[in-house]
Design a protein around this motif. Sequence first.
Motif, mmCIF file in Angstrom:
data_model
loop_
_atom_site.group_PDB
_atom_site.id
_atom_site.type_symbol
_atom_site.label_atom_id
_atom_site.label_comp_id
_atom_site.label_asym_id
_atom_site.label_seq_id
_atom_site.Cartn_x
_atom_site.Cartn_y
_atom_site.Cartn_z
ATOM 1 N N PRO A 190 3.967 35.498 38.557
ATOM 2 C CA PRO A 190 5.390 35.184 38.734
ATOM 3 C C PRO A 190 5.664 34.258 39.910
ATOM 4 C CG PRO A 190 4.942 37.446 39.380
ATOM 5 C CD PRO A 190 3.696 36.933 38.729
ATOM 6 N N LEU A 200 11.872 34.696 28.580
ATOM 7 C CA LEU A 200 11.421 36.073 28.393
ATOM 8 C C LEU A 200 10.774 36.606 29.677
ATOM 9 C CD1 LEU A 200 10.990 38.470 26.462
ATOM 10 C CD2 LEU A 200 8.795 37.462 25.841
ATOM 11 N N GLU A 201 9.915 35.782 30.310
ATOM 12 C CA GLU A 201 9.235 36.242 31.526
ATOM 13 C C GLU A 201 10.216 36.388 32.694
ATOM 14 O OE1 GLU A 201 6.527 37.578 32.015
ATOM 15 O OE2 GLU A 201 5.506 37.167 30.126
ATOM 16 N N ASP A 212 9.135 31.176 31.510
ATOM 17 C CA ASP A 212 10.068 31.030 30.391
ATOM 18 C C ASP A 212 11.142 32.124 30.468
ATOM 19 O OD1 ASP A 212 9.011 33.358 29.279
ATOM 20 O OD2 ASP A 212 7.603 32.275 28.008
ATOM 21 N N LEU A 258 7.676 43.729 27.649
ATOM 22 C CA LEU A 258 8.033 42.635 26.741
ATOM 23 C C LEU A 258 9.041 43.112 25.701
ATOM 24 C CD1 LEU A 258 4.594 40.821 26.300
ATOM 25 C CD2 LEU A 258 6.560 40.097 27.659
ATOM 26 N N THR A 304 2.584 43.711 47.301
ATOM 27 C CA THR A 304 2.504 43.025 46.003
ATOM 28 C C THR A 304 2.436 41.515 46.205
ATOM 29 O OG1 THR A 304 3.806 44.775 45.002
ATOM 30 C CG2 THR A 304 3.714 42.701 43.800
ATOM 31 N N LEU A 311 10.778 40.037 34.652
ATOM 32 C CA LEU A 311 10.317 40.062 36.050
ATOM 33 C C LEU A 311 10.582 41.391 36.782
ATOM 34 C CD1 LEU A 311 8.822 38.204 37.924
ATOM 35 C CD2 LEU A 311 11.003 37.208 38.629
ATOM 36 N N PRO A 312 11.812 41.933 36.725
ATOM 37 C CA PRO A 312 12.044 43.208 37.443
ATOM 38 C C PRO A 312 11.151 44.327 36.929
ATOM 39 C CG PRO A 312 14.126 42.187 36.821
ATOM 40 C CD PRO A 312 13.047 41.426 36.111
ATOM 41 N N GLU A 319 2.566 46.141 29.990
ATOM 42 C CA GLU A 319 2.821 44.847 29.352
ATOM 43 C C GLU A 319 3.634 44.988 28.059
ATOM 44 O OE1 GLU A 319 1.839 42.191 30.935
ATOM 45 O OE2 GLU A 319 2.296 40.655 29.456
ATOM 46 N N GLN A 320 3.224 45.882 27.180
ATOM 47 C CA GLN A 320 3.893 46.029 25.872
ATOM 48 C C GLN A 320 5.350 46.459 26.066
ATOM 49 O OE1 GLN A 320 2.678 45.153 22.937
ATOM 50 N NE2 GLN A 320 0.800 44.486 23.969
ATOM 51 N N ARG A 345 1.376 31.949 27.947
ATOM 52 C CA ARG A 345 2.682 32.424 28.389
ATOM 53 C C ARG A 345 2.538 33.736 29.162
ATOM 54 N NH1 ARG A 345 6.240 35.706 27.491
ATOM 55 N NH2 ARG A 345 5.154 36.756 25.813
ATOM 56 N N ARG A 381 1.099 33.159 32.548
ATOM 57 C CA ARG A 381 2.135 32.682 33.474
ATOM 58 C C ARG A 381 2.980 33.852 33.950
ATOM 59 N NH1 ARG A 381 2.835 28.062 30.256
ATOM 60 N NH2 ARG A 381 4.564 29.035 29.163
ATOM 61 N N GLY A 382 3.262 34.772 33.028
ATOM 62 C CA GLY A 382 4.085 35.935 33.383
ATOM 63 C C GLY A 382 3.414 36.791 34.433
ATOM 64 N N ARG A 404 8.092 43.908 35.679
ATOM 65 C CA ARG A 404 6.753 43.652 36.232
ATOM 66 C C ARG A 404 6.671 44.163 37.664
ATOM 67 N NH1 ARG A 404 3.342 40.936 33.232
ATOM 68 N NH2 ARG A 404 4.156 39.428 31.737
ATOM 69 N N ILE A 405 7.734 43.867 38.445
ATOM 70 C CA ILE A 405 7.753 44.307 39.846
ATOM 71 C C ILE A 405 7.712 45.832 39.910
ATOM 72 C CG2 ILE A 405 9.228 44.417 41.909
ATOM 73 C CD1 ILE A 405 10.075 41.520 41.232
ATOM 74 N N MET A 416 14.299 41.447 44.666
ATOM 75 C CA MET A 416 14.256 42.299 43.469
ATOM 76 C C MET A 416 13.482 43.587 43.722
ATOM 77 S SD MET A 416 13.496 39.812 40.321
ATOM 78 C CE MET A 416 14.741 38.759 39.621
ATOM 79 N N GLY A 417 12.880 43.692 44.913
ATOM 80 C CA GLY A 417 12.177 44.937 45.237
ATOM 81 C C GLY A 417 10.669 44.830 45.256
ATOM 82 N N ALA A 418 10.143 43.589 45.208
ATOM 83 C CA ALA A 418 8.688 43.457 45.329
ATOM 84 C C ALA A 418 8.286 43.841 46.752
ATOM 85 C CB ALA A 418 8.267 42.021 45.033
#
Lengths: 282, 220
Positions: free
Chosen positions: A13, B98-99, B96, B116, A205, B103-104, B112-113, A6, A9-10, B106-107, A199-201
């Motif tokens: 993106p 949660l991901e 999923d 999440l 990136t 996303l914003p 990571e911690q 998971r 996958r995250g 991550r961008i 979203m600002g990427a």
Amino acid sequence: MAERLRRARGRDPLGLRRALSGPLLPGLVAAMALLAALAMAGAVAAAAMAARWEGGAAAAMMVQLPANAQTGPAAAALAALPGVAEAIPLERERLAALLRPWLGDAAGLPLPGMIELRLSTLGAGVEALPEAIQAAIPGARVEAHGIWVARLSALARSLEALAWLVLALVGAVAAAMVAVATRAGIAARHATIVILHDMGATDSTIASRFAGRIAFLAGLGAVLGAVLAAPLLYLLGGLAAPLLGNALAMPWGGLAALPPAAALIAWLTAQAAVRLWLRGLP
Amino acid sequence: MVRLEDITLRYRPGAAPALSGLDFALEGGSFTWLMGPSGAGKSSLLKLLHLAILPSEGRLNVMGTAIHAAGRKELPALRRRIGVVFQDFRLLPHLDVLENVALPLRIAGRGEQQLLADATELLRWVGLAERMKDRPEALSGGEQQRVALARAVVARPALLLADEPTSNLDAEQSRRMVNLLRQMHRLGSTVIVATHNEALPDEYPAPILRLEGGRLASHG
């Protein structure tokens, strides 16, 4: 395990592991790497042959003096000719040794004076040298096989240049292939890219994610191509050994450089293709 | 927070303008209903405000940056301070829940911690913590809308835009969605909600920006 998947996958993106996952790109890059390895080995072998022939030709022109000619003054006259680096009179003992396999120990035979010429160049001037020798020493006979060797050497140099050209062409075709694969990836993930962009990427990136994935696949393909090329080159080297000596030695360095080179070409191409496409977004 | 001066928007050069002559300003920390019939230009205005498109003419200022004069490289940082709830959710199907919400973050380059933890907290806020490992396709329309809201607010945006956030929801879900948007407003975000539901401003009074035929019909 599921949690690790998971998270993986995250960290992807754009979903590129799925969008760019088929064996097509690595397979095509493997074929390109195989061709590149063959071209590279061909270029190295042609260069080695040319160098060897050039070395041999430099000492290959022989002049037989007429019966009345004195060896010392003739050698001095020949050494003064343009294109001649050195004129070495052949000693009588060496000449007798050269003839022994055919004539036996015929000590009483009158042997002609022979002079070995070392040429400073195998360029266009070589063609005119026999005429110049005839003019300097009338009645002299010239064994000019060095000219033929020079032509062979020039042919080997041309083959070497051709092989490098083929290598460059293989690189260009590989880059074009990567560009097409990248465009296919962009088409497959068009909506996702737009969402990330909104979203600002940054362009950097998004382009880096594509480039990383494509470089990985290209590197993988190149490893496969190099592995396939190694036994083939070994076989060719063995077949050519009686003719070329070790001119077709295994190019281990070149083979090892193929995967990073392929990955670098793919990374740069994908970066350029994605950034160019992103310029169409505000 | 947002200032538009004589803004015109055309999707193609020479085409009829989707928006024309827009001239208004919204204060920071305000809550505004954006209203008008279908085709009035509500979605176009929201696209303009979250910098998905740029104006064809006029001067646009968002969070102190003059967009019409800004370089392309200045825009991503600005977009990261804007949250958007899209009418069609725009959740990524290969991630999923949660991901999607994370996303914003991550961008924005969060660790990571932390990302999440923040995404989980937001899913708890919208009442979907137990669905965090599901794919969006497994969720109902209302649940997807709430995930979209969680994603829009997870990075604590200064400007929050919502395009018809209640159009796919029943009355109870709509009330819940509007309450979540109002909570974000109370936390300091400037909120603009596009809707054609005339009952919402009656139930939750706030200034209304009304568009008709791509023009500003009223503001107040």
